[in-house]
Scaffold this motif. Structure first.
Motif, PDB file in Angstrom:
ATOM      1  N   UNK A 225      -2.056 -81.350  15.001  1.00 62.12           N
ATOM      2  CA  UNK A 225      -2.222 -81.075  13.566  1.00 62.12           C
ATOM      3  C   UNK A 225      -2.095 -79.583  13.273  1.00 62.12           C
ATOM      4  N   UNK A 226      -2.588 -78.726  14.178  1.00 60.18           N
ATOM      5  CA  UNK A 226      -2.457 -77.287  13.967  1.00 60.18           C
ATOM      6  C   UNK A 226      -0.990 -76.865  14.062  1.00 60.18           C
ATOM      7  N   UNK A 227      -0.278 -77.401  15.063  1.00 62.28           N
ATOM      8  CA  UNK A 227       1.147 -77.086  15.189  1.00 62.28           C
ATOM      9  C   UNK A 227       1.944 -77.583  13.998  1.00 62.28           C
ATOM     10  N   UNK A 228       1.626 -78.796  13.516  1.00 62.07           N
ATOM     11  CA  UNK A 228       2.313 -79.338  12.344  1.00 62.07           C
ATOM     12  C   UNK A 228       2.012 -78.515  11.101  1.00 62.07           C
ATOM     13  N   UNK A 229       0.770 -78.017  10.996  1.00 66.77           N
ATOM     14  CA  UNK A 229       0.414 -77.195   9.835  1.00 66.77           C
ATOM     15  C   UNK A 229       1.235 -75.910   9.809  1.00 66.77           C
ATOM     16  N   UNK A 230       1.364 -75.254  10.959  1.00 65.77           N
ATOM     17  CA  UNK A 230       2.152 -74.015  11.016  1.00 65.77           C
ATOM     18  C   UNK A 230       3.629 -74.317  10.758  1.00 65.77           C
ATOM     19  N   UNK A 231       4.133 -75.415  11.347  1.00 65.59           N
ATOM     20  CA  UNK A 231       5.535 -75.796  11.132  1.00 65.59           C
ATOM     21  C   UNK A 231       5.803 -76.074   9.658  1.00 65.59           C
ATOM     22  N   UNK A 232       4.920 -76.859   9.029  1.00 62.64           N
ATOM     23  CA  UNK A 232       5.099 -77.191   7.613  1.00 62.64           C
ATOM     24  C   UNK A 232       4.927 -75.961   6.733  1.00 62.64           C
ATOM     25  N   UNK A 233       4.041 -75.054   7.138  1.00 60.75           N
ATOM     26  CA  UNK A 233       3.825 -73.834   6.362  1.00 60.75           C
ATOM     27  C   UNK A 233       5.100 -72.994   6.315  1.00 60.75           C
ATOM     28  N   UNK A 234       5.770 -72.874   7.462  1.00 58.97           N
ATOM     29  CA  UNK A 234       7.018 -72.104   7.509  1.00 58.97           C
ATOM     30  C   UNK A 234       8.122 -72.804   6.716  1.00 58.97           C
ATOM     31  N   UNK A 235       8.241 -74.122   6.905  1.00 58.74           N
ATOM     32  CA  UNK A 235       9.275 -74.866   6.181  1.00 58.74           C
ATOM     33  C   UNK A 235       9.019 -74.838   4.679  1.00 58.74           C
ATOM     34  N   UNK A 236       7.753 -74.951   4.292  1.00 54.95           N
ATOM     35  CA  UNK A 236       7.404 -74.897   2.870  1.00 54.95           C
ATOM     36  C   UNK A 236       7.730 -73.527   2.286  1.00 54.95           C
ATOM     37  N   UNK A 237       7.410 -72.472   3.027  1.00 53.18           N
ATOM     38  CA  UNK A 237       7.688 -71.116   2.547  1.00 53.18           C
ATOM     39  C   UNK A 237       9.180 -70.909   2.347  1.00 53.18           C
ATOM     40  N   UNK A 238       9.975 -71.355   3.326  1.00 52.38           N
ATOM     41  CA  UNK A 238      11.437 -71.192   3.225  1.00 52.38           C
ATOM     42  C   UNK A 238      11.998 -71.941   2.025  1.00 52.38           C
ATOM     43  N   UNK A 239      11.523 -73.184   1.825  1.00 51.11           N
ATOM     44  CA  UNK A 239      12.033 -73.988   0.711  1.00 51.11           C
ATOM     45  C   UNK A 239      11.454 -73.541  -0.628  1.00 51.11           C
ATOM     46  N   UNK A 240      10.267 -72.937  -0.581  1.00 46.22           N
ATOM     47  CA  UNK A 240       9.558 -72.559  -1.807  1.00 46.22           C
ATOM     48  C   UNK A 240      10.138 -71.291  -2.432  1.00 46.22           C
ATOM     49  N   UNK A 241      10.576 -70.357  -1.587  1.00 46.44           N
ATOM     50  CA  UNK A 241      11.155 -69.116  -2.114  1.00 46.44           C
ATOM     51  C   UNK A 241      12.476 -69.440  -2.803  1.00 46.44           C
ATOM     52  N   UNK A 242      12.655 -68.933  -3.991  1.00 47.76           N
ATOM     53  CA  UNK A 242      13.786 -69.296  -4.831  1.00 47.76           C
ATOM     54  C   UNK A 242      15.126 -68.965  -4.159  1.00 47.76           C
ATOM     55  N   UNK A 243      16.176 -69.730  -4.483  1.00 48.84           N
ATOM     56  CA  UNK A 243      17.517 -69.425  -3.962  1.00 48.84           C
ATOM     57  C   UNK A 243      17.927 -68.000  -4.320  1.00 48.84           C
ATOM     58  N   UNK A 244      18.502 -67.306  -3.333  1.00 49.43           N
ATOM     59  CA  UNK A 244      18.939 -65.935  -3.555  1.00 49.43           C
ATOM     60  C   UNK A 244      17.851 -64.901  -3.404  1.00 49.43           C
ATOM     61  N   UNK A 245      16.597 -65.340  -3.159  1.00 52.44           N
ATOM     62  CA  UNK A 245      15.475 -64.410  -3.045  1.00 52.44           C
ATOM     63  C   UNK A 245      15.019 -64.210  -1.603  1.00 52.44           C
TER      64      UNK A 245
END
Length: 558
Positions: A225-245
């Motif tokens: 669960x800790x590894x999944x949390x860090x993995x999802x946190x990184x994936x969420x951050x990448x997808x969350x930051x607007x295109x071109x930003x």
């Protein structure tokens, strides 16, 4: 020679270990106790190199007799618990495998009841086979009672339950919004919330109030669960930051981080003893480049003006603090890891609140952008379905929506053709002819019960509904002459129109196509032309017949 014991106790009804000794898994504990040269009383120097580490916890002779041995659920091998007397003789001992030891429903620990003995024990000896984390030794305790019954434990569980509820709310919010706005960051935030919820339930012990988990299962659950949390946190951050930003290279690297983190977590959860002596340090060291990459990505997003990166940095600050504490305590066992647990709950609350606000902000922006795009699309569709000269609907629009219009009650169809329009173009030019067509469009004015369509050339169609639809169609045909006379200057003759009108019975055929309807009303228009022009021929449709042939060519010649 036997090792001597000194009494040492801790406040709060618990005793901590004071010495340790290396051993082999099958070596009798009596032999280890007899070899005083092995024993060292600086527990921070305990190493994972031996295949077995034995610790000694003195029992306070003036205190309450301890009932439980407790430590953290980071167990890969068997645990042997023994009670010894003042002469270092073993009174009783018992072996426990990782699958036999149940995790305690509190504070990320396990409890082992001490073996019963009639003689007074002076110390408890605990042997760990194939230890994988020095926290096993450093955080071992003897407890006088089960801590789950203490008031502060109940208060802690209540606080953690509130934190879990705060995690569940944004998760439900995201699940509700995903069908409307299918964005990757919403999915990753759901996964992140699930992973953090699992971590919270497992580390606090709430999960063990509902299901029995062995320390082996709990260890695997926490690592995954800790590894999944860090993995999802990184994936969420990448997808969350607007295109071109976000720098494209950073974005590409961030997309591979989840695979890396899941691989690291799975490897450590299911194969914790492959590199046992150094595996814990390697495991936590694997998080360092990920945290660095996450920080660099957020800074890059801020530099490029990303509002999402700003919100994410605020939300992740407690996680960075918690991660730093956990890395320090695991890489350097001399530091106490206790500070990381409350920081986890603070981090979850802050991240959940800020991320939910950020997701709501992004969803509103995306919705606004999509609404603008839809509005623009509707404008273009409207332009594609409108005649550019008159502004009326064109044939394409009516063909596409004919079934829906029939269902909405448009049952009267009138086809109108201007009489002798070709002579106007020939005598006055096409510019004057265009003026006439625009004036005709004004005469055929639309309302909520009337649609006007330019079919092409000088041919127009009316679709009408309502009890007086037939009369309204005729009034519009007659209005053409008046409108053109007022709007178009310089004509030497009145402009008239002929009309074919077909009224579809309400209980008539339900599967009439537009082409079938058009063919029939076109024949009625021809009859009006043949009957002398400037008039209407109409009928009420019950069934269609196939009589006659299409005489559009004859009508156009007229």
């Amino acid at each position: 020679m036997h090792v001597s014991f000194s009494s040492q106790s801790r406040a709060g009804g618990s005793q901590a270990p004071d010495c340790f000794a290396p051993s082999l898994p099958d070596e009798p504990l009596a032999k280890v106790l007899a070899d005083s040269a092995r024993w060292r009383c600086d527990l921070s120097a305990a190493s994972l190199a031996p295949n077995r580490t034995v610790i000694r916890i003195p029992v306070d002779p003036d205190g309450t007799v301890p009932r439980f041995f407790s430590s953290v659920p980071i167990v890969a091998g068997d645990i042997v618990v023994a009670l010894v007397d003042k002469d270092s003789r073993i009174l009783t001992e018992k072996r426990f495998s990782p699958v036999e030891i149940l995790a305690a429903p509190l504070d990320n620990r396990f409890l082992i009841p001490l073996p019963a003995t009639k003689r007074q024990s002076k110390a408890v000896i605990v042997a760990f086979d194939y230890p994988i984390n020095p926290s096993l030794f450093l955080r071992s305790r003897l407890l006088d009672s089960n801590p789950i019954n203490e008031p502060q434990s109940v208060r802690l569980l209540l606080v953690v339950a509130i934190v879990c509820g705060l995690l569940a709310m944004p998760m439900a919010y995201n699940i509700a919004f995903y069908p409307v706005l299918r964005e990757r960051f919403v999915v990753w935030h759901i996964i992140l919330s699930l992973a953090l919820l699992a971590q919270c339930l497992l580390s606090s012990g709430i999960a063990m109030h509902f299901i029995d988990l062995s320390v082996e299962q709990l260890f695997r659950g926490q690592v995954i669960s800790f590894g999944m949390a860090v993995a999802a946190m990184c994936a969420f951050t990448e997808a969350f930051i607007e295109p071109g930003k976000l720098n494209p290279v950073l974005r590409k690297i961030m997309r591979w981080v989840p695979l890396w983190m899941v691989s690291v977590a799975m490897g450590h959860a299911f194969f914790p003893t492959v590199l046992r002596a150094i595996q814990v340090k390697l495991y936590y060291a694997a998080f360092i480049p990920v945290l660095v990459l996450l920080v660099i990505s957020l800074i890059n997003g801020l530099y490029r003006g990303s509002r999402s990166a700003e919100l994410k940095l605020i939300g992740l600050t407690p996680f960075f603090a918690m991660g730093g504490i956990r890395l320090v305590t695991m890489l350097f066992p001399g530091f106490s890891p206790e500070e990381a647990t409350p920081m986890l709950y603070v981090a979850i609350v802050v991240e959940g609140a800020v991320a939910t606000l950020g997701v709501a902000h992004r969803l509103m922006n995306i919705k606004r952008q999509r609404d603008d795009a839809l509005a623009e699309t509707r404008i273009f569709e409207d332009l594609a379905e409108r005649d550019p000269l008159t502004g009326l609907l064109n044939r394409r629009a009516i063909e596409r929506n004919f079934e829906q219009l029939r269902a909405e009650g448009f049952r009267v169809c009138a086809l109108i053709d201007l009489d002798y329009f070709k002579s106007i173009n020939d005598s006055y030019g096409h510019a004057k002819g265009d003026e006439v067509l625009r004036s005709v469009a004004g005469a055929l004015r639309e309302d909520e019960d009337t649609l006007a369509i330019r079919m092409g050339g000088e041919e127009f169609m009316l679709l009408l509904r309502g009890s007086d639809a037939r009369n309204r169609a005729e009034a519009r045909r007659q209005a053409i002459t008046r409108h053109v006379a007022i709007d178009v200057v310089g004509l030497d003759r009145p402009v008239t129109a002929s009309m074919g009108l077909l009224e579809m019975a309400e209980r008539g055929p339900q599967h009439v196509t537009f082409e079938t309807l058009y063919t029939r009303v076109d024949r009625l228009l021809y009859d009006a032309k043949a009957g002398g022009r400037n008039r209407t021929f109409g009928e009420k449709m019950v069934v269609f017949s196939a009589r006659g042939k299409d005489r559009r060519t004859l009508r156009r010649a007229a």
